[in-house]
Design a protein around this motif. Structure first.
Motif, PDB file in Angstrom:
ATOM      1  N   ARG A  68       1.736 -44.216 -10.170  1.00 36.23           N
ATOM      2  CA  ARG A  68       1.776 -44.757  -8.998  1.00 36.23           C
ATOM      3  C   ARG A  68       0.648 -44.700  -7.729  1.00 36.23           C
ATOM      4  O   ARG A  68      -0.273 -44.189  -7.701  1.00 36.23           O
ATOM      5  CB  ARG A  68       2.742 -43.801  -8.502  1.00 36.23           C
ATOM      6  CG  ARG A  68       4.174 -44.351  -9.086  1.00 36.23           C
ATOM      7  CD  ARG A  68       5.421 -44.305  -7.890  1.00 36.23           C
ATOM      8  NE  ARG A  68       5.288 -42.789  -8.135  1.00 36.23           N
ATOM      9  CZ  ARG A  68       5.745 -41.909  -6.700  1.00 36.23           C
ATOM     10  NH1 ARG A  68       6.029 -42.518  -5.552  1.00 36.23           N
ATOM     11  NH2 ARG A  68       5.690 -40.202  -7.146  1.00 36.23           N
ATOM     12  N   ASP A  74      12.318 -52.260  -7.341  1.00 30.54           N
ATOM     13  CA  ASP A  74      12.883 -50.651  -6.690  1.00 30.54           C
ATOM     14  C   ASP A  74      11.777 -49.715  -6.916  1.00 30.54           C
ATOM     15  O   ASP A  74      12.274 -48.581  -6.054  1.00 30.54           O
ATOM     16  CB  ASP A  74      13.558 -50.162  -8.347  1.00 30.54           C
ATOM     17  CG  ASP A  74      14.838 -50.822  -7.842  1.00 30.54           C
ATOM     18  OD1 ASP A  74      15.556 -51.886  -7.392  1.00 30.54           O
ATOM     19  OD2 ASP A  74      15.456 -50.583  -9.432  1.00 30.54           O
ATOM     20  N   SER A  75      10.569 -49.595  -6.909  1.00 31.81           N
ATOM     21  CA  SER A  75       9.365 -49.391  -6.761  1.00 31.81           C
ATOM     22  C   SER A  75       8.786 -49.379  -6.128  1.00 31.81           C
ATOM     23  O   SER A  75       7.543 -48.811  -5.819  1.00 31.81           O
ATOM     24  CB  SER A  75       9.025 -48.894  -8.415  1.00 31.81           C
ATOM     25  OG  SER A  75       8.341 -50.283  -8.751  1.00 31.81           O
ATOM     26  N   HIS A  76       8.380 -50.996  -5.597  1.00 27.76           N
ATOM     27  CA  HIS A  76       7.624 -51.287  -4.801  1.00 27.76           C
ATOM     28  C   HIS A  76       7.475 -51.599  -3.198  1.00 27.76           C
ATOM     29  O   HIS A  76       8.619 -52.364  -3.181  1.00 27.76           O
ATOM     30  CB  HIS A  76       6.648 -52.861  -5.166  1.00 27.76           C
ATOM     31  CG  HIS A  76       5.900 -53.421  -5.511  1.00 27.76           C
ATOM     32  ND1 HIS A  76       5.682 -54.109  -5.547  1.00 27.76           N
ATOM     33  CD2 HIS A  76       4.455 -52.438  -3.996  1.00 27.76           C
ATOM     34  CE1 HIS A  76       4.160 -54.457  -5.236  1.00 27.76           C
ATOM     35  NE2 HIS A  76       3.615 -54.083  -3.837  1.00 27.76           N
ATOM     36  N   LYS A  85      12.021 -54.476   0.859  1.00 32.62           N
ATOM     37  CA  LYS A  85      11.578 -53.964  -0.951  1.00 32.62           C
ATOM     38  C   LYS A  85      11.273 -55.016  -1.593  1.00 32.62           C
ATOM     39  O   LYS A  85      11.260 -56.487  -1.404  1.00 32.62           O
ATOM     40  CB  LYS A  85      12.902 -53.350  -1.222  1.00 32.62           C
ATOM     41  CG  LYS A  85      12.782 -53.095  -2.863  1.00 32.62           C
ATOM     42  CD  LYS A  85      14.776 -52.561  -2.602  1.00 32.62           C
ATOM     43  CE  LYS A  85      15.027 -52.466  -4.474  1.00 32.62           C
ATOM     44  NZ  LYS A  85      16.577 -52.355  -4.651  1.00 32.62           N
ATOM     45  N   GLY A 144       3.567 -48.088  -5.060  1.00 32.87           N
ATOM     46  CA  GLY A 144       4.776 -48.600  -5.719  1.00 32.87           C
ATOM     47  C   GLY A 144       3.950 -48.303  -7.354  1.00 32.87           C
ATOM     48  O   GLY A 144       2.523 -47.286  -7.731  1.00 32.87           O
ATOM     49  N   LYS A 145       4.227 -48.943  -8.446  1.00 29.50           N
ATOM     50  CA  LYS A 145       3.489 -48.356  -9.575  1.00 29.50           C
ATOM     51  C   LYS A 145       2.547 -48.708  -9.742  1.00 29.50           C
ATOM     52  O   LYS A 145       1.502 -49.600  -8.416  1.00 29.50           O
ATOM     53  CB  LYS A 145       4.491 -48.747 -10.562  1.00 29.50           C
ATOM     54  CG  LYS A 145       5.466 -48.542 -11.328  1.00 29.50           C
ATOM     55  CD  LYS A 145       6.159 -48.934 -12.335  1.00 29.50           C
ATOM     56  CE  LYS A 145       7.894 -48.113 -12.410  1.00 29.50           C
ATOM     57  NZ  LYS A 145       8.405 -48.580 -13.193  1.00 29.50           N
TER      58      LYS A 145
END
Length: 349
Positions: free
Chosen positions: A226, A312-314, A309, A239-240
């Motif tokens: 990440r 979900d990860s970024h 957003k 984020g990733k």
């Protein structure tokens, strides 16, 4: 997802100076998972190194951290630690690899003794066991013929070999978290690649969590799980690694990626981000990147953007992601990289 090994919550760090109060870290939050590599990326002065020094209790005496800030490690807020508490954690459970190995190493001590120091401090072992562990560490970080070089002094080694020694010292107490502050900046690209590969191998072997500090997003692509992008004391996008590298959404991240030289870069074509970061004695009330942002909106000068957003990860803190904002196309190299990545994903899928 497992519980984080480290949680940074609402961290603020101010420095009292003769000119006034410098707001170096302005309310950042992130976590670190076991065995994960988190890269913190940004220009010089963005707050990367202040963040890592805070994680080790190494800030200068004029640093002020509000009570609302928290650094949760193993259920404890490290900001409540006394110096004796920090000494138990520092170098033992959380270790650091510094940028310049020549200044990180003691020129009057042999490499072997310097690697042995944290072992002797944190473990009760016989002399023979310590010596074996020193040699194992030297071999583990790729130092050839370790037995013959254990009594060498730092000035006898090249920059790449000295950096390996610094990493061996950091790994000596088997830390759970390794903080690497620009560990390859002073090295040529070949040695840099070797050091990064070695760090990943050590991580896989011991499940060490790594916080990797760098200004070079190119390094991040092959190292991080990440990425948190910092600007003017704040995290502006996270984020990733694939999301940040191939689908960045903040104009500052676009600028960092666009300024990276690639094999396609022609002579005279290297781009840079215009302007300079804001004065953190008096941070702007709006988006700190507003004056350097060619895609800036009027609201950027009035109000700090929240995190929007992307997945979900970024998440990215830019008003361009507000549903009311005009649609803006990223720079051409960013668009091309995203298209190549999507094509590759489709082929692999």
């Amino acid at each position: 997802m497992t519980a984080p090994i480290l949680e940074v919550k609402n961290l603020k760090v101010n420095f009292n100076t003769y000119a006034g109060t410098v707001k170096a870290i302005r309310d950042i939050s992130f976590d670190l998972q076991p065995g994960e590599t988190l890269a913190i990326v940004g220009e010089s002065g963005s707050g990367k190194s202040v963040t890592t020094k805070t994680l080790l209790g190494l800030n200068a005496e004029n640093a002020i951290i509000p009570d609302s800030s928290q650094l949760i490690f193993k259920g404890q807020n490290m900001l409540d630690f006394k110096e004796k508490d920090w000494e138990k954690v520092r170098g033992n459970e959380i270790a650091m690899v510094f940028q310049d190995p020549m200044t990180a190493l003691d020129p009057t001590m042999t490499i072997g003794k310097q690697i042995a120091e944290p072992i002797l401090k944190h473990q009760k072992l016989s002399k023979a066991a310590v010596q074996k562990q020193v040699l194992d560490l030297m071999k583990g970080v790729g130092i050839p013929n370790a037995e013959a070089h254990v009594k060498d002094y730092p000035h006898q080694w090249s920059g790449g070999m000295r950096q390996r020694a610094v990493i061996a010292i950091a790994l000596a107490a088997d830390p759970e978290i390794l903080i690497a502050d620009e560990p390859t900046t002073a090295l040529d690209v070949t040695i840099q690649a070797q050091i990064l590969k070695m760090m990943k191998e050590q991580q896989r072997k011991d499940n060490t969590s790594i916080i990797f500090i760098t200004h070079d997003l190119g390094v991040v692509a092959g190292v991080a799980d990440r990425v948190a992008v910092m600007y003017a004391g704040k995290i502006v996008e996270y984020g990733k690694a694939d999301e940040i590298f191939y689908n960045p959404r903040h104009p500052y991240t676009w600028g960092l990626l666009d300024s990276m030289p690639t094999t396609d870069t022609e002579r005279g074509q290297l781009h840079s981000i215009p302007g300079t970061p804001p004065d953190l004695l008096q941070p702007p009330k709006g988006d700190a990147f507003a004056n350097r942002n060619r895609y800036g909106l009027a609201i950027d000068h009035e109000k700090q953007p929240p995190f929007f957003k992307v997945s979900d990860s970024h998440y990215a803190a830019t008003w361009l992601l507000d549903e009311r904002a005009p649609k803006v196309e990223p720079p051409a190299p960013i668009v091309e990289r995203w298209a190549r990545w999507q094509k590759l994903q489709a082929q692999e899928g």
